[in-house]
Design a protein around this motif. Structure first.
Motif, PDB file in Angstrom:
ATOM      1  N   ALA A 113       3.540  12.134 -17.721  1.00  0.00           N
ATOM      2  CA  ALA A 113       3.436  10.746 -18.184  1.00  0.00           C
ATOM      3  C   ALA A 113       2.161  10.099 -17.639  1.00  0.00           C
ATOM      4  O   ALA A 113       1.417   9.443 -18.370  1.00  0.00           O
ATOM      5  N   ALA A 114       1.894  10.336 -16.359  1.00  0.00           N
ATOM      6  CA  ALA A 114       0.702   9.739 -15.752  1.00  0.00           C
ATOM      7  C   ALA A 114      -0.569  10.328 -16.373  1.00  0.00           C
ATOM      8  O   ALA A 114      -1.566   9.616 -16.561  1.00  0.00           O
ATOM      9  N   ALA A 115      -0.519  11.618 -16.729  1.00  0.00           N
ATOM     10  CA  ALA A 115      -1.688  12.255 -17.338  1.00  0.00           C
ATOM     11  C   ALA A 115      -1.996  11.620 -18.688  1.00  0.00           C
ATOM     12  O   ALA A 115      -3.151  11.290 -18.993  1.00  0.00           O
ATOM     13  N   ALA A 116      -0.966  11.433 -19.499  1.00  0.00           N
ATOM     14  CA  ALA A 116      -1.184  10.832 -20.818  1.00  0.00           C
ATOM     15  C   ALA A 116      -1.655   9.388 -20.668  1.00  0.00           C
ATOM     16  O   ALA A 116      -2.466   8.898 -21.443  1.00  0.00           O
ATOM     17  N   GLU A 117      -1.149   8.726 -19.647  1.00  0.00           N
ATOM     18  CA  GLU A 117      -1.468   7.308 -19.471  1.00  0.00           C
ATOM     19  C   GLU A 117      -2.891   7.106 -18.958  1.00  0.00           C
ATOM     20  O   GLU A 117      -3.589   6.186 -19.372  1.00  0.00           O
ATOM     21  N   PHE A 118      -3.326   7.993 -18.057  1.00  0.00           N
ATOM     22  CA  PHE A 118      -4.603   7.745 -17.375  1.00  0.00           C
ATOM     23  C   PHE A 118      -5.739   8.635 -17.848  1.00  0.00           C
ATOM     24  O   PHE A 118      -6.842   8.527 -17.325  1.00  0.00           O
ATOM     25  N   ASP A 119      -5.486   9.517 -18.847  1.00  0.00           N
ATOM     26  CA  ASP A 119      -6.575  10.427 -19.205  1.00  0.00           C
ATOM     27  C   ASP A 119      -7.793   9.671 -19.726  1.00  0.00           C
ATOM     28  O   ASP A 119      -8.917  10.142 -19.595  1.00  0.00           O
ATOM     29  N   GLY A 120      -7.589   8.489 -20.268  1.00  0.00           N
ATOM     30  CA  GLY A 120      -8.720   7.724 -20.786  1.00  0.00           C
ATOM     31  C   GLY A 120      -9.199   6.617 -19.853  1.00  0.00           C
ATOM     32  O   GLY A 120      -9.983   5.770 -20.264  1.00  0.00           O
ATOM     33  N   VAL A 125      -6.869   7.057  -9.769  1.00  0.00           N
ATOM     34  CA  VAL A 125      -5.540   7.492 -10.229  1.00  0.00           C
ATOM     35  C   VAL A 125      -5.686   8.689 -11.158  1.00  0.00           C
ATOM     36  O   VAL A 125      -5.002   9.717 -11.002  1.00  0.00           O
ATOM     37  N   ARG A 126      -6.620   8.577 -12.100  1.00  0.00           N
ATOM     38  CA  ARG A 126      -6.886   9.711 -13.002  1.00  0.00           C
ATOM     39  C   ARG A 126      -7.302  10.941 -12.187  1.00  0.00           C
ATOM     40  O   ARG A 126      -6.841  12.058 -12.450  1.00  0.00           O
ATOM     41  N   ASP A 127      -8.160  10.743 -11.189  1.00  0.00           N
ATOM     42  CA  ASP A 127      -8.606  11.867 -10.361  1.00  0.00           C
ATOM     43  C   ASP A 127      -7.427  12.533  -9.643  1.00  0.00           C
ATOM     44  O   ASP A 127      -7.368  13.759  -9.535  1.00  0.00           O
ATOM     45  N   ALA A 128      -6.493  11.715  -9.150  1.00  0.00           N
ATOM     46  CA  ALA A 128      -5.343  12.267  -8.419  1.00  0.00           C
ATOM     47  C   ALA A 128      -4.450  13.073  -9.361  1.00  0.00           C
ATOM     48  O   ALA A 128      -3.960  14.147  -9.002  1.00  0.00           O
ATOM     49  N   VAL A 129      -4.246  12.560 -10.564  1.00  0.00           N
ATOM     50  CA  VAL A 129      -3.422  13.276 -11.548  1.00  0.00           C
ATOM     51  C   VAL A 129      -4.109  14.586 -11.937  1.00  0.00           C
ATOM     52  O   VAL A 129      -3.481  15.647 -12.010  1.00  0.00           O
ATOM     53  N   ASN A 130      -5.402  14.494 -12.151  1.00  0.00           N
ATOM     54  CA  ASN A 130      -6.192  15.674 -12.510  1.00  0.00           C
ATOM     55  C   ASN A 130      -6.115  16.738 -11.404  1.00  0.00           C
ATOM     56  O   ASN A 130      -5.891  17.921 -11.673  1.00  0.00           O
ATOM     57  N   SER A 131      -6.271  16.326 -10.151  1.00  0.00           N
ATOM     58  CA  SER A 131      -6.185  17.273  -9.024  1.00  0.00           C
ATOM     59  C   SER A 131      -4.833  17.950  -8.983  1.00  0.00           C
ATOM     60  O   SER A 131      -4.736  19.161  -8.759  1.00  0.00           O
ATOM     61  N   THR A 132      -3.786  17.158  -9.166  1.00  0.00           N
ATOM     62  CA  THR A 132      -2.432  17.710  -9.121  1.00  0.00           C
ATOM     63  C   THR A 132      -2.255  18.787 -10.170  1.00  0.00           C
ATOM     64  O   THR A 132      -1.771  19.893  -9.902  1.00  0.00           O
ATOM     65  N   LEU A 133      -2.658  18.458 -11.406  1.00  0.00           N
ATOM     66  CA  LEU A 133      -2.461  19.410 -12.492  1.00  0.00           C
ATOM     67  C   LEU A 133      -3.355  20.632 -12.343  1.00  0.00           C
ATOM     68  O   LEU A 133      -2.936  21.756 -12.619  1.00  0.00           O
ATOM     69  N   THR A 134      -4.589  20.411 -11.878  1.00  0.00           N
ATOM     70  CA  THR A 134      -5.510  21.530 -11.696  1.00  0.00           C
ATOM     71  C   THR A 134      -4.961  22.493 -10.637  1.00  0.00           C
ATOM     72  O   THR A 134      -4.979  23.718 -10.818  1.00  0.00           O
ATOM     73  N   LEU A 135      -4.441  21.925  -9.560  1.00  0.00           N
ATOM     74  CA  LEU A 135      -3.859  22.743  -8.505  1.00  0.00           C
ATOM     75  C   LEU A 135      -2.678  23.559  -9.036  1.00  0.00           C
ATOM     76  O   LEU A 135      -2.563  24.763  -8.778  1.00  0.00           O
ATOM     77  N   TRP A 136      -1.828  22.911  -9.808  1.00  0.00           N
ATOM     78  CA  TRP A 136      -0.638  23.586 -10.317  1.00  0.00           C
ATOM     79  C   TRP A 136      -1.024  24.714 -11.292  1.00  0.00           C
ATOM     80  O   TRP A 136      -0.465  25.812 -11.252  1.00  0.00           O
ATOM     81  N   LEU A 137      -2.027  24.443 -12.134  1.00  0.00           N
ATOM     82  CA  LEU A 137      -2.499  25.490 -13.055  1.00  0.00           C
ATOM     83  C   LEU A 137      -3.073  26.670 -12.276  1.00  0.00           C
ATOM     84  O   LEU A 137      -2.911  27.828 -12.670  1.00  0.00           O
ATOM     85  N   ARG A 138      -3.706  26.381 -11.134  1.00  0.00           N
ATOM     86  CA  ARG A 138      -4.245  27.465 -10.293  1.00  0.00           C
ATOM     87  C   ARG A 138      -3.128  28.290  -9.680  1.00  0.00           C
ATOM     88  O   ARG A 138      -3.230  29.506  -9.563  1.00  0.00           O
ATOM     89  N   VAL A 139      -2.059  27.607  -9.257  1.00  0.00           N
ATOM     90  CA  VAL A 139      -0.899  28.332  -8.712  1.00  0.00           C
ATOM     91  C   VAL A 139      -0.342  29.276  -9.776  1.00  0.00           C
ATOM     92  O   VAL A 139      -0.107  30.467  -9.517  1.00  0.00           O
ATOM     93  N   LEU A 140      -0.152  28.746 -10.990  1.00  0.00           N
ATOM     94  CA  LEU A 140       0.404  29.571 -12.067  1.00  0.00           C
ATOM     95  C   LEU A 140      -0.523  30.745 -12.388  1.00  0.00           C
ATOM     96  O   LEU A 140      -0.069  31.882 -12.554  1.00  0.00           O
ATOM     97  N   ALA A 141      -1.827  30.474 -12.451  1.00  0.00           N
ATOM     98  CA  ALA A 141      -2.786  31.546 -12.765  1.00  0.00           C
ATOM     99  C   ALA A 141      -2.791  32.586 -11.644  1.00  0.00           C
ATOM    100  O   ALA A 141      -2.914  33.796 -11.906  1.00  0.00           O
ATOM    101  N   GLY A 142      -2.637  32.145 -10.393  1.00  0.00           N
ATOM    102  CA  GLY A 142      -2.589  33.079  -9.265  1.00  0.00           C
ATOM    103  C   GLY A 142      -1.400  34.024  -9.373  1.00  0.00           C
ATOM    104  O   GLY A 142      -1.522  35.240  -9.117  1.00  0.00           O
ATOM    105  N   GLU A 143      -0.258  33.476  -9.781  1.00  0.00           N
ATOM    106  CA  GLU A 143       0.929  34.337  -9.967  1.00  0.00           C
ATOM    107  C   GLU A 143       0.710  35.323 -11.101  1.00  0.00           C
ATOM    108  O   GLU A 143       1.084  36.494 -11.006  1.00  0.00           O
TER     109      GLU A 143
END
Lengths: 201, 201
Positions: A113-120, A125-143
């Motif tokens: 929800a925060a990503a859709a709200e703050f992407d523009g 706040v946008r940076d924090a959401v971006n960091s969170t998602l980027t980190l999570w995508l890295r975790v998934l890619a690592g697995e």
């Protein structure tokens, strides 16, 4: 009141404000968080709500951090002890689907929800959401990368493609549950994730 | 001014307000639309902005309808003449990816943003977003069903599963482009869609 006791009370107050902010933001968005509404919800003064943070933006960032902590507790911690690879990635997917359908956030996935709200809206706040998602995508890619190394996913599998697809599916499940109240959303998500993790089967 | 001329001017004014509302809402969300901001953007009075609609909610609904019209024009109309089935579904995916990366909405997919924003707020706006998405998922499922009937997708394929997956992938592409400015988002999306439409290959 001793200073130590007073610090504990202050920390508790801050925590209860953040908890309320997370609940409200998951339903209505981070931008719709107003100090006035939170003060009314918590039966506090506006000054008492904003005091521990200093600004609305700092409160939004604290809510994101608290949302991340909930996600980690529900989706990452239960699988953290497993070996990297397909088994853990599958366990992550199971925990993720349970998290999405479990209703811990009344308005659905907080970060989506925060990503859709703050992407523009550029800013912290946008940076924090971006960091969170980027980190999570890295975790998934690592697995996924570990699963390829283990021979559990085909050689040549792009780990970032796997991460992209699993994240997309989770977004689809969240939308199906939250917007369309679709009882099949979790089942569709599970099948789609299985297909990503067992290609060719 | 003749009544006919005056009607034409009124329609044009309404259209320019809706156009501005769509642009602004795609960046900042439908709820953040304020009559005051739109009035300043358009160099109009607040009464002039709200007049043709009567309420902020009616303006939000008009913005959704206008967003839908843009999506139809970009994604559906170019393929409408093709026969139902895999060729048209593939053409839809191509047009959809081009739409997502084409920047017609400065803040990314209008309906995805509105869905995340309003999924926790019952009311006519949420209902309109839900109807739009439900209709689109039905279109996708209809094409998948035709593809199965044509023997272009395996017998036993669940058309709603295909629709769910394609929609999820589009959401992932939108997030990758908008939030993370990821240049690989479209490529990831294309590969994922190809996998949905050519299972086993």
């Amino acid at each position: 009141m001793s200073p130590r006791h007073s610090n504990a009370v202050a920390a508790e107050t801050r925590e209860s404000i953040v908890r309320e902010a997370v609940q409200r933001a998951s339903r209505e968005g981070l931008e719709a968080l107003t100090i006035g509404t939170l003060a009314a919800d918590l039966d506090m003064s506006k000054a008492g709500v904003i005091g521990p943070f200093g600004s609305k933006e700092a409160l939004q960032l604290a809510a994101i951090e608290a949302g991340n902590a909930i996600f980690r507790r529900e989706v990452w911690e239960p699988v953290a002890e497993l070996e990297p690879g397909l088994e853990r990635l599958t366990a992550i997917c199971d925990a993720w689907l349970a998290h999405l359908s479990g209703g811990v956030f009344p308005g659905g996935c907080f970060i989506t929800a925060a990503a859709a709200e703050f992407d523009g809206r550029p800013g912290p706040v946008r940076d924090a959401v971006n960091s969170t998602l980027t980190l999570w995508l890295r975790v998934l890619a690592g697995e996924a990368k570990a699963a390829v190394a283990n021979g559990e996913l085909p050689a040549g599998t792009d780990p970032r493609q796997v991460a992209f697809e699993l994240n997309s599916i989770a977004m689809g499940v969240n939308q199906g549950l939250q917007l369309r109240s679709d009882p099949r959303a979790v089942q569709h998500g599970r099948r789609a994730m299985e297909r990503v993790l067992a290609p060719g089967r």
